[in-house]
Design a protein around this motif. Structure first.
Motif, PDB file in Angstrom:
ATOM      1  N   LEU A  10       0.835  -1.196   0.000  1.00  0.00           N
ATOM      2  CA  LEU A  10       0.000   0.000   0.000  1.00  0.00           C
ATOM      3  C   LEU A  10       0.877   1.256   0.000  1.00  0.00           C
ATOM      4  O   LEU A  10       1.893   1.316   0.709  1.00  0.00           O
ATOM      5  CB  LEU A  10      -0.932   0.011   1.215  1.00  0.00           C
ATOM      6  CG  LEU A  10      -2.294  -0.658   0.993  1.00  0.00           C
ATOM      7  CD1 LEU A  10      -2.150  -2.117   0.618  1.00  0.00           C
ATOM      8  CD2 LEU A  10      -3.181  -0.522   2.230  1.00  0.00           C
ATOM      9  N   THR A  36       0.146  -2.496  -6.127  1.00  0.00           N
ATOM     10  CA  THR A  36      -0.303  -1.485  -5.179  1.00  0.00           C
ATOM     11  C   THR A  36      -1.744  -1.136  -5.495  1.00  0.00           C
ATOM     12  O   THR A  36      -2.227  -1.376  -6.606  1.00  0.00           O
ATOM     13  CB  THR A  36       0.589  -0.227  -5.209  1.00  0.00           C
ATOM     14  OG1 THR A  36       0.351   0.538  -4.017  1.00  0.00           O
ATOM     15  CG2 THR A  36       0.339   0.636  -6.435  1.00  0.00           C
ATOM     16  N   TYR A  37      -2.444  -0.603  -4.503  1.00  0.00           N
ATOM     17  CA  TYR A  37      -3.819  -0.165  -4.722  1.00  0.00           C
ATOM     18  C   TYR A  37      -3.815   1.109  -5.564  1.00  0.00           C
ATOM     19  O   TYR A  37      -2.964   1.983  -5.365  1.00  0.00           O
ATOM     20  CB  TYR A  37      -4.500   0.163  -3.392  1.00  0.00           C
ATOM     21  CG  TYR A  37      -4.887  -1.014  -2.529  1.00  0.00           C
ATOM     22  CD1 TYR A  37      -4.576  -2.329  -2.862  1.00  0.00           C
ATOM     23  CD2 TYR A  37      -5.597  -0.795  -1.354  1.00  0.00           C
ATOM     24  CE1 TYR A  37      -4.951  -3.366  -2.054  1.00  0.00           C
ATOM     25  CE2 TYR A  37      -5.983  -1.845  -0.534  1.00  0.00           C
ATOM     26  CZ  TYR A  37      -5.652  -3.132  -0.880  1.00  0.00           C
ATOM     27  OH  TYR A  37      -6.033  -4.170  -0.072  1.00  0.00           O
ATOM     28  N   TRP A  50      -1.077   9.086   1.657  1.00  0.00           N
ATOM     29  CA  TRP A  50      -1.458   8.130   0.612  1.00  0.00           C
ATOM     30  C   TRP A  50      -0.989   8.694  -0.722  1.00  0.00           C
ATOM     31  O   TRP A  50      -1.317   9.813  -1.060  1.00  0.00           O
ATOM     32  CB  TRP A  50      -2.977   7.926   0.587  1.00  0.00           C
ATOM     33  CG  TRP A  50      -3.401   6.789  -0.289  1.00  0.00           C
ATOM     34  CD1 TRP A  50      -3.708   6.853  -1.618  1.00  0.00           C
ATOM     35  CD2 TRP A  50      -3.561   5.428   0.092  1.00  0.00           C
ATOM     36  NE1 TRP A  50      -4.052   5.607  -2.090  1.00  0.00           N
ATOM     37  CE2 TRP A  50      -3.968   4.720  -1.062  1.00  0.00           C
ATOM     38  CE3 TRP A  50      -3.395   4.735   1.295  1.00  0.00           C
ATOM     39  CZ2 TRP A  50      -4.213   3.341  -1.044  1.00  0.00           C
ATOM     40  CZ3 TRP A  50      -3.637   3.366   1.315  1.00  0.00           C
ATOM     41  CH2 TRP A  50      -4.044   2.683   0.162  1.00  0.00           C
ATOM     42  N   HIS A 273      -0.757  -9.152   1.595  1.00  0.00           N
ATOM     43  CA  HIS A 273      -0.469  -7.749   1.887  1.00  0.00           C
ATOM     44  C   HIS A 273       0.838  -7.600   2.653  1.00  0.00           C
ATOM     45  O   HIS A 273       1.081  -8.323   3.629  1.00  0.00           O
ATOM     46  CB  HIS A 273      -1.607  -7.136   2.704  1.00  0.00           C
ATOM     47  CG  HIS A 273      -2.846  -6.883   1.909  1.00  0.00           C
ATOM     48  ND1 HIS A 273      -3.762  -7.875   1.634  1.00  0.00           N
ATOM     49  CD2 HIS A 273      -3.316  -5.755   1.310  1.00  0.00           C
ATOM     50  CE1 HIS A 273      -4.751  -7.370   0.910  1.00  0.00           C
ATOM     51  NE2 HIS A 273      -4.503  -6.100   0.688  1.00  0.00           N
TER      52      HIS A 273
END
Length: 300
Positions: A10, A36-37, A50, A273
């Motif tokens: 992430l 990755t998101y 983020w 994850h």
């Protein structure tokens, strides 16, 4: 097909404060792909740092050599096929052909309203997704595309020289419904699932296992109906969203058992994850690394 083990990192850390080291360590540990998101923000991470998926993957491409890179998943919620295609071709070039595009219809989270629009209904998301994938497929394989659709348009959109990977970089299509499975069968090189979300809170691992069996069966039926051999598609399970939650990562034996059962079911890639302390993805780092290094050896 032998099982592959991948991870998803992430993008919540600055590159200089642990971001870079996670990607280089993932390659050292032998992961097949690090994803990755692709969100503007996500759930409990919304009020913290983020970073963007494409710049993060571009940076990761510059500090790795062998490991594949990708998104899990990109969606139409805030992306347009024309601009996304240009970014993906550039990323595929920088990485020398190591990119996989995980792609899905999106949901009702923060991405759905960040641009000021009302969240789309499930039908609207499915309609947009179908047009999005088909147009993106063309944009990544043709030098110039003109298109006028219900949701998206392109006017002489140029994408020269195209992808390093030919005819284009692979799509890993996240889907469980009939329309999404058809897109996976028509356009995908892989299919992605997180399991049955209805079972996450109150279901059992056994119920989840049977639900996954059912999803794989529907994928096979859909492929057969469209003239596609289902064996041509990788079957990817993004873990952490089934009733098992983080328990498979508690020990090497637990994960080997989990991985072996899902390999027998028909999955060709499991994604775990990267550990994040004090989150739903918390895990003991030493155990995580042991899982990365030893699982496939024990399953062979």
């Amino acid at each position: 097909m032998s099982l592959r083990l991948s991870t998803v990192i992430l993008p919540y850390r600055r590159w200089s404060e642990g971001g870079r080291s996670a990607w280089t360590r993932a390659e050292e540990l032998g992961f097949h792909t690090a994803y990755t998101y692709d969100h503007l923000s996500w759930r409990s991470f919304r009020d913290g740092p983020w970073f963007g998926a494409i710049p993060t993957l571009t940076a990761a491409a510059s500090v790795t050599d062998r490991m594949r890179l990708g998104t899990l998943v990109t969606s139409p919620n805030f992306r347009h096929p024309v601009t996304l295609a240009k970014e993906l071709i550039s990323l595929d070039d920088v990485s020398d052909g190591r990119v996989t595009l995980g792609i899905g219809a999106g949901g009702t989270g923060f991405d759905a309203t960040a641009l000021g629009q009302e969240p789309w209904t499930p039908r609207e998301r499915a309609d947009r997704f179908a047009e999005f994938v088909a147009l993106l497929d063309r944009l990544l394989t043709e030098d110039a595309v003109t298109y006028e659709g219900e949701f998206y348009s392109a006017d002489e959109a140029r994408n020269i020289p195209g992808c390093v990977q030919r005819p284009r970089l692979p799509f890993a299509v996240a889907a469980t419904g009939p329309r999404g499975l058809k897109l996976a069968a028509r356009h995908g090189q892989a299919w992605v699932t997180t399991g049955d979300p209805k079972l996450y809170e109150t279901g059992t691992p056994e119920q989840s296992f049977e639900a996954l069996r059912g999803q794989l069966g529907k994928l096979a039926e859909t492929c057969a109906a469209t003239g596609r051999d289902v064996s041509e598609l990788d079957k990817v399970l993004l873990t952490g969203f089934t009733p098992d939650r983080g328990r498979p990562l508690e020990s090497l034996d637990a994960f080997v058992d989990f991985a072996g059962r899902h390999q027998e079911l028909g999955f060709t890639e499991l994604v775990i994850h990267w550990p994040i302390p004090d989150s739903q993805f918390a895990a003991e780092e030493k155990v995580f690394e042991l899982i990365a290094m030893e699982t496939l050896t024990q399953l062979s």
